[in-house]
Design an enzyme around this catalytic site. Structure first.
Site, short mmCIF file in Angstrom:
data_model
loop_
_atom_site.label_atom_id
_atom_site.label_comp_id
_atom_site.label_asym_id
_atom_site.label_seq_id
_atom_site.Cartn_x
_atom_site.Cartn_y
_atom_site.Cartn_z
N VAL A 46 4.41 -0.89 -2.81
CA VAL A 46 4.09 -1.31 -1.44
C VAL A 46 4.12 -2.83 -1.35
O VAL A 46 4.59 -3.40 -0.35
CB VAL A 46 2.72 -0.75 -0.98
CG1 VAL A 46 2.34 -1.29 0.39
CG2 VAL A 46 2.75 0.78 -0.95
N CYS A 47 3.63 -3.51 -2.37
CA CYS A 47 3.50 -4.97 -2.36
C CYS A 47 4.79 -5.70 -2.01
O CYS A 47 4.77 -6.58 -1.14
CB CYS A 47 2.94 -5.46 -3.69
SG CYS A 47 1.31 -4.78 -4.09
#
Length: 187
Positions: A46-47
């Protein structure tokens, strides 16, 4: 965790920015609006989508006088390696702060208990070093840089117009509210 309207605490670290390692401290934040964009770790899932989204909005944030400081508990060396190997992260031109000691993450009360990782959180700091906005999301929920940009504009508007507030979904140029007795029970 309630850091609203508190001053950021001192820190000093090495960051990766624009192909170089640079020293950054809380003194570099004062005098401008700043976003501290915490994320758990480099080389994750996700980062990079979030960091890439912020990179896509970085130029507009800069035009508003906002500097972005992404923060994870990785080192500046790891940030450089990620920047050099990921197309998404490679487009980042804002500061990527190394926080292996956890000082910055702990200063913002954002360390994940027992994990040594930052939680997914965003803090907006005004030019005096005061936290004006904060948001923490669960591990699997990515943030939206366009919404962050809207909130920055609202915070800047409120700071420049004491006595006025921005209602839900406010967009730049739309009507604001001036709280007072005449509005009680009419909204």
């Amino acid at each position: 965790m309630n850091l609203m309207n508190t001053k950021i605490l001192p820190f000093s670290t090495t960051a990766f920015k624009s192909g170089e390692f640079v020293e950054v401290s809380e003194k570099d934040v004062l005098g401008k609006w700043a976003i501290f964009f915490f994320y758990p770790a480099d080389f994750t899932f996700v980062c990079p989508t979030e960091l890439g989204d912020v990179a896509d909005h970085y130029e507009e944030l800069q035009k508003l006088g906002v500097e972005v400081f992404s923060v994870s508990t990785d080192t500046h060396f790891v940030h450089k390696a990620w920047h050099d190997t990921s197309e998404t992260i490679g487009k980042i031109d804002y500061y990527m702060l190394g926080d292996a000691s956890g000082v910055i993450t702990n200063n913002f009360q954002n360390m994940r208990e027992g994990a040594g990782l930052a939680d997914r959180a965003t803090f907006l700091v005004d030019p005096e070093g005061t936290i004006q906005f904060m948001e923490v999301t669960a591990e699997g929920i990515g943030r939206n840089a366009a919404e962050l940009l809207r909130k920055v504009k609202a915070a800047q508007y409120v700071a420049a117009h004491p006595g006025e507030v921005c209602p839900a979904k406010w967009e730049e140029g739309e009507a604001i509210l001036a709280p007072g007795l005449d509005l009680v029970g009419k909204i």
